[in-house]
Design an enzyme around this catalytic site. Structure first.
Site, PDB file in Angstrom:
ATOM      1  N   HIS A  75      -6.485   4.975   3.816  1.00 16.47           N
ATOM      2  CA  HIS A  75      -7.340   3.957   3.206  1.00 16.47           C
ATOM      3  C   HIS A  75      -7.266   2.651   3.991  1.00 16.47           C
ATOM      4  O   HIS A  75      -8.292   2.041   4.305  1.00 16.47           O
ATOM      5  CB  HIS A  75      -6.909   3.734   1.749  1.00 16.47           C
ATOM      6  CG  HIS A  75      -7.691   2.692   1.041  1.00 16.47           C
ATOM      7  ND1 HIS A  75      -8.685   2.998   0.135  1.00 16.47           N
ATOM      8  CD2 HIS A  75      -7.638   1.336   1.068  1.00 16.47           C
ATOM      9  CE1 HIS A  75      -9.208   1.881  -0.334  1.00 16.47           C
ATOM     10  NE2 HIS A  75      -8.579   0.850   0.210  1.00 16.47           N
ATOM     11  N   GLU A  76      -6.054   2.231   4.321  1.00 21.29           N
ATOM     12  CA  GLU A  76      -5.891   0.982   5.064  1.00 21.29           C
ATOM     13  C   GLU A  76      -6.404   1.107   6.499  1.00 21.29           C
ATOM     14  O   GLU A  76      -6.971   0.164   7.045  1.00 21.29           O
ATOM     15  CB  GLU A  76      -4.425   0.536   5.049  1.00 21.29           C
ATOM     16  CG  GLU A  76      -3.868   0.294   3.655  1.00 21.29           C
ATOM     17  CD  GLU A  76      -4.727  -0.625   2.808  1.00 21.29           C
ATOM     18  OE1 GLU A  76      -5.326  -1.577   3.334  1.00 21.29           O
ATOM     19  OE2 GLU A  76      -4.808  -0.386   1.590  1.00 21.29           O
ATOM     20  N   HIS A  79     -10.049   0.507   6.481  1.00 20.74           N
ATOM     21  CA  HIS A  79     -10.350  -0.926   6.518  1.00 20.74           C
ATOM     22  C   HIS A  79     -10.322  -1.435   7.959  1.00 20.74           C
ATOM     23  O   HIS A  79     -11.208  -2.167   8.396  1.00 20.74           O
ATOM     24  CB  HIS A  79      -9.328  -1.732   5.707  1.00 20.74           C
ATOM     25  CG  HIS A  79      -9.598  -1.765   4.251  1.00 20.74           C
ATOM     26  ND1 HIS A  79     -10.718  -2.341   3.701  1.00 20.74           N
ATOM     27  CD2 HIS A  79      -8.869  -1.303   3.206  1.00 20.74           C
ATOM     28  CE1 HIS A  79     -10.675  -2.233   2.390  1.00 20.74           C
ATOM     29  NE2 HIS A  79      -9.563  -1.601   2.069  1.00 20.74           N
TER      30      HIS A  79
END
Length: 160
Positions: A75-76, A79
């Site tokens: 998820h990071e 980003h």
């Protein structure tokens, strides 16, 4: 709680980046025990309006289990990859959401925010207004904001 160390965390992030995004993540990854309800974050340090590319880093919550850790790192990393393509963005950005689905990363953190305390106050006026607070209030000094009457502690709850 995760049982891996800092070196293994860095290696995991680099491996996931190459596997799922076909790009290296050459920044630092570290645990941050101050994170509470979020699984992690990518920090983009700024000087004025300019982002300092060399100082970007990722923080991961050490409360995550070993099964949750790869998903949060993906998820990071999503980003970070969207930042490389488009610049800064929001969680609900369409490209970001598509990338999460593509790499099978979770949309939300599996950690739950827990309020440690809850206090219920009732004013002693004729209307008996009720107020919920997360912090304790000094009832000798504070008054009802609606009619100005004194407050009374009705109940309190403390979570562990």
């Amino acid at each position: 709680m995760t049982e891996i160390n800092q070196i293994d965390l860095q290696a995991l992030a680099e491996r996931l980046s190459l596997t799922y995004f076909k790009m290296p993540f050459q920044h630092q990854v570290r645990f941050n025990s101050r994170l509470r309800s979020t699984g992690g974050r990518v920090v983009f340090p700024r000087r004025g309006s300019r982002i300092l590319e060399a100082e970007i880093y990722m923080e991961v919550n050490p409360k995550l289990s070993n099964e949750q850790l790869p998903g949060i790192i993906k998820h990071e990393l999503a980003h970070y990859m969207i930042y490389l393509q488009k610049g800064l963005h929001h969680e609900n950005d369409r490209d970001f959401q598509r990338l999460l689905v593509k790499v099978a990363a979770p949309k939300y953190s599996p950690l739950v925010s827990v309020h440690k305390s809850a206090y219920l106050y009732r004013c002693q006026g004729t209307q008996h207004h009720e107020f919920k607070r997360s912090r304790k209030v000094d009832i000798r000094r504070m008054r009802c904001g609606i009619d100005g009457s004194r407050l009374m502690l009705v109940s309190e709850y403390h979570a562990k």
